[in-house]
Design an enzyme around this catalytic site. Structure first.
Site, PDB file in Angstrom:
ATOM      1  N   HIS A  98       0.846  -1.195   0.000  1.00 55.07           N
ATOM      2  CA  HIS A  98       0.000   0.000   0.000  1.00 55.07           C
ATOM      3  C   HIS A  98       0.883   1.248   0.000  1.00 55.07           C
ATOM      4  CE1 HIS A  98      -2.905   3.019   1.285  1.00 55.07           C
ATOM      5  NE2 HIS A  98      -3.850   2.181   0.894  1.00 55.07           N
ATOM      6  N   GLU A 110      -3.452   2.048  -7.257  1.00 47.64           N
ATOM      7  CA  GLU A 110      -3.878   3.126  -6.362  1.00 47.64           C
ATOM      8  C   GLU A 110      -2.978   4.338  -6.567  1.00 47.64           C
ATOM      9  OE1 GLU A 110      -3.272   2.210  -2.257  1.00 47.64           O
ATOM     10  OE2 GLU A 110      -1.159   1.839  -2.631  1.00 47.64           O
TER      11      GLU A 110
END
Length: 224
Positions: free
Chosen positions: A95, A165
């Site tokens: 992430h 992302e």
């Protein structure tokens, strides 16, 4: 082309307590879920057991991170074995907040991916460019380099979901348009076709992992 199930994931990040998360879980448990959609909630590690014991079995649970080995003197870390012991089946790795806030390298993320998969967890592997990288025209170069390191550590792609992302669309109030996300998804799938195989390119689920507004949801963005 291989059939791909829809995948919808929610990352709770470092938010909530048993009271507020219990309310969210109750809402999810009463939701009408499409039978051809995998729904996964990434809970804080301290609430993994609570989430798994409270959520409807239709909804899977993910950890938000794990380490690259099974056990040892690694204060504050959790292992895939611990995650599985709590009943969770997935882990989020790479992430942007792990990369850019906590300084995790591509190499470490790749090692984590390898160990998580070897331990039987599904991996939601995250990639994405920063704003200056998008503005300088290096988005494709950045995300493909990140994907390369992940790919070097994957033996079974059936247990992997790739989450694009864009860092500039996380926690900033900015949202990538469906067209921007689709463009990167297409480039990623083309890279996978050229560097891994047609089979993986056709079957791998590539999702958008940045901020979305309700107005952005109608298009079937999750699978492209």
């Amino acid at each position: 082309m291989a059939s791909r199930r829809f995948f919808v994931g929610g990352n709770w990040k470092m938010n909530g307590n048993k009271g507020s998360l219990g309310e969210l879980i109750a809402t999810l448990n009463n939701a009408s879920l499409h039978e051809q959609t995998d729904v996964v909630c990434a809970a804080p590690s301290i609430y993994l057991d609570f989430a798994r014991s409270s959520l409807d079995p239709r909804i899977a649970v993910a950890a938000q991170n794990c380490y690259k080995v099974a056990q040892g003197a690694f204060t504050g870390e959790i292992s895939p074995a611990m995650i599985k012991d709590c009943g969770a089946d997935w882990v989020v790795l790479g992430h942007s907040e792990r990369r850019h806030v906590f300084g995790e390298s591509d190499e470490l993320i790749g090692q984590k991916v390898a160990h998580a998969l070897q331990s039987g967890l599904g991996v939601i592997a995250c990639i994405g460019e920063k704003l200056e990288e998008r503005e300088s025209g290096t988005t494709e170069e950045v995300v493909c380099a990140q994907t390369q390191v992940i790919a070097e550590n994957v033996m079974d792609w059936e247990k992997v979901v790739l989450a694009y992302e864009p860092v500039w669309a996380i926690g900033t109030g900015r949202t990538a348009t469906p067209e921007q996300a689709q463009e990167v998804h297409e480039k990623l799938r083309a890279w996978i076709r050229a560097n891994i195989s047609d089979e993986v390119a056709d079957s791998l689920r590539i999702i958008y992992g940045g901020r979305v507004g309700i107005e952005d949801i109608p298009k079937p963005l999750y699978l492209l």
